[in-house]
Design a protein around this motif. Sequence first.
Motif, PDB file in Angstrom:
ATOM      1  N   PRO A 119      -5.283  -2.209  -5.968  1.00 42.13           N
ATOM      2  CA  PRO A 119      -5.163  -1.669  -4.612  1.00 42.13           C
ATOM      3  C   PRO A 119      -3.937  -2.289  -3.920  1.00 42.13           C
ATOM      4  CG  PRO A 119      -7.341  -2.642  -5.003  1.00 42.13           C
ATOM      5  CD  PRO A 119      -6.484  -3.047  -6.140  1.00 42.13           C
ATOM      6  N   GLY A 120      -3.299  -1.528  -3.083  1.00 38.35           N
ATOM      7  CA  GLY A 120      -2.109  -2.051  -2.396  1.00 38.35           C
ATOM      8  C   GLY A 120      -2.475  -3.132  -1.395  1.00 38.35           C
ATOM      9  N   ASP A 132      13.710   7.639  -4.302  1.00 37.67           N
ATOM     10  CA  ASP A 132      14.328   8.849  -3.755  1.00 37.67           C
ATOM     11  C   ASP A 132      14.623   8.698  -2.268  1.00 37.67           C
ATOM     12  OD1 ASP A 132      11.521   8.688  -3.669  1.00 37.67           O
ATOM     13  OD2 ASP A 132      11.349  10.765  -3.035  1.00 37.67           O
ATOM     14  N   MET A 133      14.134   7.624  -1.655  1.00 37.63           N
ATOM     15  CA  MET A 133      14.378   7.419  -0.233  1.00 37.63           C
ATOM     16  C   MET A 133      15.726   6.750   0.021  1.00 37.63           C
ATOM     17  SD  MET A 133      10.847   6.376   1.406  1.00 37.63           S
ATOM     18  CE  MET A 133       9.448   7.446   1.321  1.00 37.63           C
ATOM     19  N   ALA A 153      -5.628   9.650  -5.010  1.00 39.84           N
ATOM     20  CA  ALA A 153      -6.562   8.999  -4.088  1.00 39.84           C
ATOM     21  C   ALA A 153      -6.150   7.542  -3.898  1.00 39.84           C
ATOM     22  CB  ALA A 153      -7.964   9.065  -4.661  1.00 39.84           C
ATOM     23  N   LYS A 154      -6.515   6.991  -2.769  1.00 43.32           N
ATOM     24  CA  LYS A 154      -6.208   5.590  -2.481  1.00 43.32           C
ATOM     25  C   LYS A 154      -6.968   4.699  -3.465  1.00 43.32           C
ATOM     26  CE  LYS A 154      -6.232   2.491   1.436  1.00 43.32           C
ATOM     27  NZ  LYS A 154      -4.882   2.053   1.163  1.00 43.32           N
ATOM     28  N   THR A 155      -6.274   3.734  -4.053  1.00 43.30           N
ATOM     29  CA  THR A 155      -6.946   2.855  -5.018  1.00 43.30           C
ATOM     30  C   THR A 155      -7.695   1.768  -4.240  1.00 43.30           C
ATOM     31  OG1 THR A 155      -4.976   3.189  -6.335  1.00 43.30           O
ATOM     32  CG2 THR A 155      -6.539   1.574  -7.159  1.00 43.30           C
ATOM     33  N   LYS A 158       9.585   4.418  -4.831  1.00 40.64           N
ATOM     34  CA  LYS A 158      10.063   5.593  -4.077  1.00 40.64           C
ATOM     35  C   LYS A 158      11.579   5.565  -3.880  1.00 40.64           C
ATOM     36  CE  LYS A 158       5.740   6.355  -1.626  1.00 40.64           C
ATOM     37  NZ  LYS A 158       5.062   6.607  -0.392  1.00 40.64           N
ATOM     38  N   LYS A 194       2.150   3.451  -6.725  1.00 43.26           N
ATOM     39  CA  LYS A 194       1.759   2.722  -7.946  1.00 43.26           C
ATOM     40  C   LYS A 194       0.946   3.631  -8.872  1.00 43.26           C
ATOM     41  CE  LYS A 194      -0.298  -0.497  -5.567  1.00 43.26           C
ATOM     42  NZ  LYS A 194       0.040  -0.030  -4.206  1.00 43.26           N
ATOM     43  N   THR A 195      -0.094   4.250  -8.299  1.00 45.28           N
ATOM     44  CA  THR A 195      -0.968   5.104  -9.122  1.00 45.28           C
ATOM     45  C   THR A 195      -0.181   6.295  -9.663  1.00 45.28           C
ATOM     46  OG1 THR A 195      -2.769   4.405  -7.714  1.00 45.28           O
ATOM     47  CG2 THR A 195      -3.188   6.310  -9.087  1.00 45.28           C
ATOM     48  N   LYS A 207      -2.711  15.178  -4.388  1.00 41.73           N
ATOM     49  CA  LYS A 207      -2.385  13.855  -3.856  1.00 41.73           C
ATOM     50  C   LYS A 207      -3.289  12.812  -4.512  1.00 41.73           C
ATOM     51  CE  LYS A 207      -1.654  11.440   0.475  1.00 41.73           C
ATOM     52  NZ  LYS A 207      -2.088  10.194  -0.077  1.00 41.73           N
ATOM     53  N   LEU A 225      12.482   3.396  -9.262  1.00 41.06           N
ATOM     54  CA  LEU A 225      11.573   4.396  -9.847  1.00 41.06           C
ATOM     55  C   LEU A 225      11.213   5.517  -8.881  1.00 41.06           C
ATOM     56  CD1 LEU A 225       9.060   1.997 -11.589  1.00 41.06           C
ATOM     57  CD2 LEU A 225      11.064   3.067 -12.575  1.00 41.06           C
ATOM     58  N   ILE A 226      10.987   6.651  -9.471  1.00 42.33           N
ATOM     59  CA  ILE A 226      10.443   7.782  -8.715  1.00 42.33           C
ATOM     60  C   ILE A 226       9.257   8.301  -9.522  1.00 42.33           C
ATOM     61  CG2 ILE A 226      10.921  10.077  -7.762  1.00 42.33           C
ATOM     62  CD1 ILE A 226      13.892   9.326  -7.752  1.00 42.33           C
ATOM     63  N   SER A 279       0.819  -1.201   0.000  1.00 42.69           N
ATOM     64  CA  SER A 279       0.000   0.000   0.000  1.00 42.69           C
ATOM     65  C   SER A 279       0.866   1.269   0.000  1.00 42.69           C
ATOM     66  CB  SER A 279      -0.876  -0.056   1.246  1.00 42.69           C
ATOM     67  OG  SER A 279      -1.815   0.916   1.166  1.00 42.69           O
ATOM     68  N   SER A 280       0.408   2.278  -0.715  1.00 42.72           N
ATOM     69  CA  SER A 280       1.043   3.616  -0.750  1.00 42.72           C
ATOM     70  C   SER A 280       2.503   3.583  -1.191  1.00 42.72           C
ATOM     71  CB  SER A 280       0.964   4.275   0.630  1.00 42.72           C
ATOM     72  OG  SER A 280      -0.353   4.484   0.951  1.00 42.72           O
ATOM     73  N   LEU A 281       2.812   2.746  -2.161  1.00 41.88           N
ATOM     74  CA  LEU A 281       4.192   2.716  -2.662  1.00 41.88           C
ATOM     75  C   LEU A 281       4.353   3.560  -3.933  1.00 41.88           C
ATOM     76  CD1 LEU A 281       5.440  -0.946  -2.086  1.00 41.88           C
ATOM     77  CD2 LEU A 281       6.016   1.116  -0.844  1.00 41.88           C
TER      78      LEU A 281
HETATM   79  N1  LIG Z   1       8.877  10.073  -1.893  1.00 41.75           N
HETATM   80  C1  LIG Z   1       8.107   9.610  -2.870  1.00 41.75           C
HETATM   81  N2  LIG Z   1       6.768   9.655  -2.726  1.00 41.75           N
HETATM   82  C2  LIG Z   1       6.003   9.190  -3.731  1.00 41.75           C
HETATM   83  C3  LIG Z   1       6.551   8.648  -4.921  1.00 41.75           C
HETATM   84  N3  LIG Z   1       5.540   8.264  -5.712  1.00 41.75           N
HETATM   85  C4  LIG Z   1       4.403   8.565  -5.065  1.00 41.75           C
HETATM   86  N4  LIG Z   1       4.677   9.111  -3.873  1.00 41.75           N
HETATM   87  C5  LIG Z   1       3.717   9.579  -2.879  1.00 41.75           C
HETATM   88  O1  LIG Z   1       3.218   8.452  -2.167  1.00 41.75           O
HETATM   89  C6  LIG Z   1       1.846   8.658  -1.799  1.00 41.75           C
HETATM   90  C7  LIG Z   1       1.000   7.470  -2.295  1.00 41.75           C
HETATM   91  O2  LIG Z   1       1.028   7.452  -3.698  1.00 41.75           O
HETATM   92  P1  LIG Z   1       0.008   6.561  -4.556  1.00 41.75           P
HETATM   93  O3  LIG Z   1       0.419   6.700  -5.965  1.00 41.75           O
HETATM   94  O4  LIG Z   1      -1.392   6.879  -4.214  1.00 41.75           O
HETATM   95  O5  LIG Z   1       0.379   5.127  -3.995  1.00 41.75           O
HETATM   96  P2  LIG Z   1      -0.396   3.756  -4.316  1.00 41.75           P
HETATM   97  O6  LIG Z   1       0.634   2.691  -4.252  1.00 41.75           O
HETATM   98  O7  LIG Z   1      -1.191   3.882  -5.541  1.00 41.75           O
HETATM   99  O8  LIG Z   1      -1.322   3.642  -3.039  1.00 41.75           O
HETATM  100  P3  LIG Z   1      -2.597   2.638  -2.865  1.00 41.75           P
HETATM  101  O9  LIG Z   1      -3.441   2.784  -4.065  1.00 41.75           O
HETATM  102  O10 LIG Z   1      -3.246   3.117  -1.619  1.00 41.75           O
HETATM  103  O11 LIG Z   1      -2.018   1.279  -2.689  1.00 41.75           O
HETATM  104  C8  LIG Z   1       1.444   9.969  -2.447  1.00 41.75           C
HETATM  105  O12 LIG Z   1       1.492  10.963  -1.463  1.00 41.75           O
HETATM  106  C9  LIG Z   1       2.502  10.235  -3.504  1.00 41.75           C
HETATM  107  O13 LIG Z   1       2.725  11.592  -3.719  1.00 41.75           O
HETATM  108  C10 LIG Z   1       7.977   8.603  -5.039  1.00 41.75           C
HETATM  109  O14 LIG Z   1       8.544   8.157  -6.013  1.00 41.75           O
HETATM  110  N5  LIG Z   1       8.697   9.103  -3.981  1.00 41.75           N
END
Ligand SMILES: Nc1nc2c(ncn2[C@@H]2O[C@H](COP(=O)(O)OP(=O)(O)OP(=O)(O)O)[C@@H](O)[C@H]2O)c(=O)[nH]1
Length: 430
Positions: free
Chosen positions: A137-138, A220-221, A110-112, A218, A92-93, A108, A266-267, A88-90
């Motif tokens: 969805p994550g 960039d971390m 939205a959560k998938t 992500k 993807k979208t 920002k 990826l970023i 989740s929240s990695l």
């Molecule tokens: N630091 C960083 N943040 C990122 C990156 N890509 C996305 N984000 C942030 O991560 C958060 C979640 O991004 P989403 O694209 O919604 O992530 P997701 O994996 O689709 O999340 P779910 O659909 O909930 O599983 C957002 O606040 C983005 O701005 C990245 O490459 N680096």
Amino acid sequence: MTSVNDQTQIEQETGNTEGESKDSVKQEKEMKPEESNANSPTELSKLTKIVKHSKPEQPLGFDGFKKQYYRYASKFGTTLNLLVVGGSSLGKTTFVNSLIQGSLTGKKTAKTSDFMQHRLRMTDGDINFNLTILDTPGFGEKCDNSNCWKPLANILVQRLNAYFENEIKACRQLPIVDTRIHGCLFFINPTGHMLDPLELYVMKRIDRFVNIIPVIAKADMLTPEECARFKRNIIKDLQHEHIQFFHEPGKSIEGINYGMPEPFALIGATKGMQSDSKNAIRGREYPWGVINIDDPQHSDFCAFRNFLLYTHAEALIEKTHKVIYDALRTERLNKLKSQPNGFYTSSKKLVEEYMKAELGRVERSLRQTVQDKLQEKENLLAYTEKQLEAKHKEYEESLINRCNELKSQKQSLENLVRSDKTKKHSIFFK
Ligand SMILES: Nc1nc2c(ncn2[C@@H]2O[C@H](COP(=O)(O)OP(=O)(O)OP(=O)(O)O)[C@@H](O)[C@H]2O)c(=O)[nH]1
Ligand SMILES: [Mg+2]
């Protein structure tokens, strides 16, 4: 495809010389199989038809093969279907939006909450490229994540089955629409150490049905050194766990590296902005500066897009068709053969059966784990009981010894008192 040079080589191998040809194009007499000793390799080579071309400077026309392929590709186009999977929240979208050059509002994402299909039709000259990306969805947000792989496996199996069902029909629906997933972009948590056990678990469940392409989310971390180490660790983990992932031995053609040695880092970006040189870029803003996702020094985003769309689309499609789908097809056909009267099973039923079997397997493994733990606890209990018994016995023995000691002390004291009394009595009567 055989070139004129190859032709000469074949002639040399089969022992024919240029002097033998008299006509401009001469066809060597074909031997009847019964005349020849088919087992001998030299005889076998004589069965091959050899067309001799007396004017090598004039092309035979094989070079038009490229044009044939081009015409074919531009007529039917290429279809590539990708699945985006990960915790989740990695991002993807965000990545999907970046890839399809979607919204750059900076809002920002939205959560998938459900599968989300994006269809894109791209054209490069006459060639059409149909790209479908399925955002998911994550996973990993529940307390019990043992079933989080199921929706993913379900969609993969369903699409392979749909293709198989159409293929075995007497009257197939033409042109065949390929909805099979050719690549699964597996987003990996950027821990910097190793793959998460849940990520390995999900990969293990779906690697039979799709080309897994691991990517670091992500990125960039991570610092460049951490990222390089993490990439190596990911490959080690995947190999150690025997997870099949899409890779090719690195080979370079005309300076382009066609291999895929390491996962891409990826970023993703949701925002369009201006760089220091006032160019419009897609990037992420930090207190210390800006990351341009299209800059190869900042992220592998460009390399990954090239990998998906330009260098490896065909390889992904071919591997899906020749390896993954073929395995499923063989399995299904064998099943059909073994059933009385070639009883046909619908894809829905096949998916249900698969899910039931997998659920049974998970249940069995859980039951086994619980039993192992129970046995371990019982063994520990028995050991503790034995130790307690031994201690109790020891204590009892020491108490009995102490009791005997006290008894003997009491006896000696009584004897002493008695002897004192007799002494006093004798003094008194003297
Ligand atoms: N630091 C960083 N943040 C990122 C990156 N890509 C996305 N984000 C942030 O991560 C958060 C979640 O991004 P989403 O694209 O919604 O992530 P997701 O994996 O689709 O999340 P779910 O659909 O909930 O599983 C957002 O606040 C983005 O701005 C990245 O490459 N680096
Ligand atoms: Mg999402």
